[in-house]
Write a protein that holds these residues in place. Structure first.
Motif, PDB file in Angstrom:
ATOM      1  N   PHE A 125       6.746  21.877  -5.114  1.00  0.00           N
ATOM      2  CA  PHE A 125       7.552  22.800  -5.905  1.00  0.00           C
ATOM      3  C   PHE A 125       7.961  24.015  -5.084  1.00  0.00           C
ATOM      4  O   PHE A 125       9.009  24.599  -5.305  1.00  0.00           O
ATOM      5  CB  PHE A 125       6.765  23.260  -7.136  1.00  0.00           C
ATOM      6  N   CYS A 131      13.235  19.287  -4.752  1.00  0.00           N
ATOM      7  CA  CYS A 131      12.525  19.491  -6.016  1.00  0.00           C
ATOM      8  C   CYS A 131      13.269  20.417  -6.962  1.00  0.00           C
ATOM      9  O   CYS A 131      12.719  20.843  -7.978  1.00  0.00           O
ATOM     10  CB  CYS A 131      11.126  20.032  -5.761  1.00  0.00           C
ATOM     11  N   LYS A 132      14.504  20.746  -6.639  1.00  0.00           N
ATOM     12  CA  LYS A 132      15.293  21.623  -7.507  1.00  0.00           C
ATOM     13  C   LYS A 132      15.359  21.076  -8.926  1.00  0.00           C
ATOM     14  O   LYS A 132      15.256  21.825  -9.905  1.00  0.00           O
ATOM     15  CB  LYS A 132      16.701  21.785  -6.934  1.00  0.00           C
ATOM     16  N   ARG A 135      12.086  21.596 -10.736  1.00  0.00           N
ATOM     17  CA  ARG A 135      11.948  22.994 -11.146  1.00  0.00           C
ATOM     18  C   ARG A 135      12.832  23.286 -12.357  1.00  0.00           C
ATOM     19  O   ARG A 135      12.432  24.015 -13.273  1.00  0.00           O
ATOM     20  CB  ARG A 135      12.298  23.916  -9.983  1.00  0.00           C
ATOM     21  N   ARG A 136      14.032  22.704 -12.369  1.00  0.00           N
ATOM     22  CA  ARG A 136      14.923  22.900 -13.507  1.00  0.00           C
ATOM     23  C   ARG A 136      14.300  22.349 -14.789  1.00  0.00           C
ATOM     24  O   ARG A 136      14.310  23.011 -15.834  1.00  0.00           O
ATOM     25  CB  ARG A 136      16.265  22.209 -13.254  1.00  0.00           C
ATOM     26  N   ARG A 139      11.486  24.554 -16.017  1.00  0.00           N
ATOM     27  CA  ARG A 139      11.983  25.761 -16.677  1.00  0.00           C
ATOM     28  C   ARG A 139      12.526  25.434 -18.071  1.00  0.00           C
ATOM     29  O   ARG A 139      12.296  26.183 -19.025  1.00  0.00           O
ATOM     30  CB  ARG A 139      13.087  26.402 -15.834  1.00  0.00           C
TER      31      ARG A 139
END
Length: 203
Positions: A125, A131-132, A135-136, A139
């Motif tokens: 992460f 890993c975008k 992470r999205r 969130r």
């Protein structure tokens, strides 16, 4: 192909490219689960999928990208499932227990794969550009949980605390339960453990 290793496999309605992607990802999850991240090779994934190694590279540039893509697909499916399940429930604790149960059921079905994810998650992460998407999703899930907390506060079920802080507490608690389950602690069997979240009634 790897469709028989826990994934739904390609759908007849999908394009050939989408079907091939699903086949590769099913195979990837199966091989990563059996051998772990370090010991897995693209050759092994290709063999599992019944295709040439070069075909895998047409869809994924590296083993890291392939692994993250498999994770993203599973996390997206899991997220869609628990959001739908929570939306059906009325009271806050019913929503949270449904969310936790869904995660624990997934963990039970895919322990080996999830164990890799939990082991790698911290470093991936922070470091991996690929890993975008993870992470999205993380969130979005946190925002969804925070909205559930806000609804419960408006209904008088919870005290007025920062919604994202409460959501993070729930998330951290769930992660701890999953980790202990994967460690094999008998006290943390899924069928016994949704009651642990009853402490949230005091928030």
């Amino acid at each position: 192909n790897g469709a028989g290793h826990g994934g739904p496999g390609p759908s007849p309605a999908q394009s050939p490219a989408a079907q091939k992607t699903e086949t590769i990802l099913d195979a990837a999850r199966a091989v990563f689960s059996r051998h772990g991240f370090d010991a897995t090779t693209v050759d092994a994934v290709a063999a599992e999928a019944g295709i040439a190694k070069g075909t895998v590279y047409l869809y994924f540039k590296s083993k890291d990208e392939l692994y993250i893509a498999a994770l993203v697909r599973d996390v997206e499916r899991l997220s869609e499932g628990f959001r739908a399940e929570m939306t059906k429930r009325g009271r806050f604790m019913d929503k949270v227990e449904a969310w936790l149960r869904r995660r624990l059921e997934y963990a039970k079905q895919h322990e080996d794969f999830l164990r890799i994810y939990l082991a790698e998650q911290g470093g991936m992460f922070v470091k991996a550009p690929g890993c975008k998407e993870l992470r999205r999703i993380a969130r979005e899930n946190m925002a969804f949980l925070a909205s559930i907390v806000e609804q419960a506060q408006a209904a008088g079920e919870l005290r007025k605390l920062p919604p994202f802080a409460v959501a993070a507490t729930i998330g951290d608690m769930a992660r701890g339960l999953l980790e202990r389950r994967l460690l094999g602690w008998k006290e943390f069997r899924s069928e016994e453990h949704t009651s642990e979240l009853q402490s949230l009634r005091h928030l």
